[in-house]
Design a protein around this motif. Structure first.
Motif, short mmCIF file in Angstrom:
data_model
loop_
_atom_site.label_atom_id
_atom_site.label_comp_id
_atom_site.label_asym_id
_atom_site.label_seq_id
_atom_site.Cartn_x
_atom_site.Cartn_y
_atom_site.Cartn_z
N ALA A 31 1.13 -1.87 -0.26
CA ALA A 31 -0.42 -0.66 0.54
C ALA A 31 1.05 1.70 -0.30
N ASP A 32 1.70 1.26 0.25
CA ASP A 32 3.30 2.16 0.81
C ASP A 32 3.30 2.45 -0.56
N LYS A 35 0.87 4.37 -2.32
CA LYS A 35 1.12 5.73 -2.66
C LYS A 35 2.53 6.44 -2.86
N GLU A 44 -1.57 8.63 -4.08
CA GLU A 44 -2.33 8.41 -2.80
C GLU A 44 -2.78 7.54 -2.27
N ASP A 45 -2.77 7.77 -1.04
CA ASP A 45 -3.76 6.30 -0.37
C ASP A 45 -4.61 5.01 -1.13
N TYR A 46 -3.88 4.14 -0.54
CA TYR A 46 -4.22 3.23 -0.94
C TYR A 46 -5.63 2.77 -0.77
N ILE A 75 -9.85 2.26 3.98
CA ILE A 75 -8.22 2.95 3.71
C ILE A 75 -7.52 1.84 4.64
N GLN A 76 -6.34 1.61 3.52
CA GLN A 76 -5.26 0.76 3.62
C GLN A 76 -4.43 2.09 4.67
N LYS A 77 -3.78 1.62 5.78
CA LYS A 77 -2.73 2.31 6.23
C LYS A 77 -1.56 1.82 6.52
#
Length: 58
Positions: free
Chosen positions: A31-32, A35, A40-42, A56-58
């Motif tokens: 996910a990083d 981005k 954009e955030d995944y 939202i995955q962070k």
């Protein structure tokens, strides 16, 4: 592998955000990485009760 996807998205325009997100789902990139590539955030598509709900995955 992430560099190839980054080039494909940013330079060659042979991938779109949906295709980059599919690589996260496959586990090819994180996910990083998504981005870094798209800026954009995944947002993972989770299926709950037959419907799609973004997460939202962070």
């Amino acid at each position: 592998m992430m560099v190839v996807f980054k080039f494909a998205y940013q330079l060659w325009h042979t991938m779109d955000k949906t295709e980059v997100a599919a690589e996260v789902t496959k586990g090819s990139i994180t996910a990083d990485d998504y981005k870094t590539i798209t800026g954009e955030d995944y947002v993972a598509q989770a299926k709950v009760d037959g419907g799609d709900h973004g997460e939202i995955q962070k």
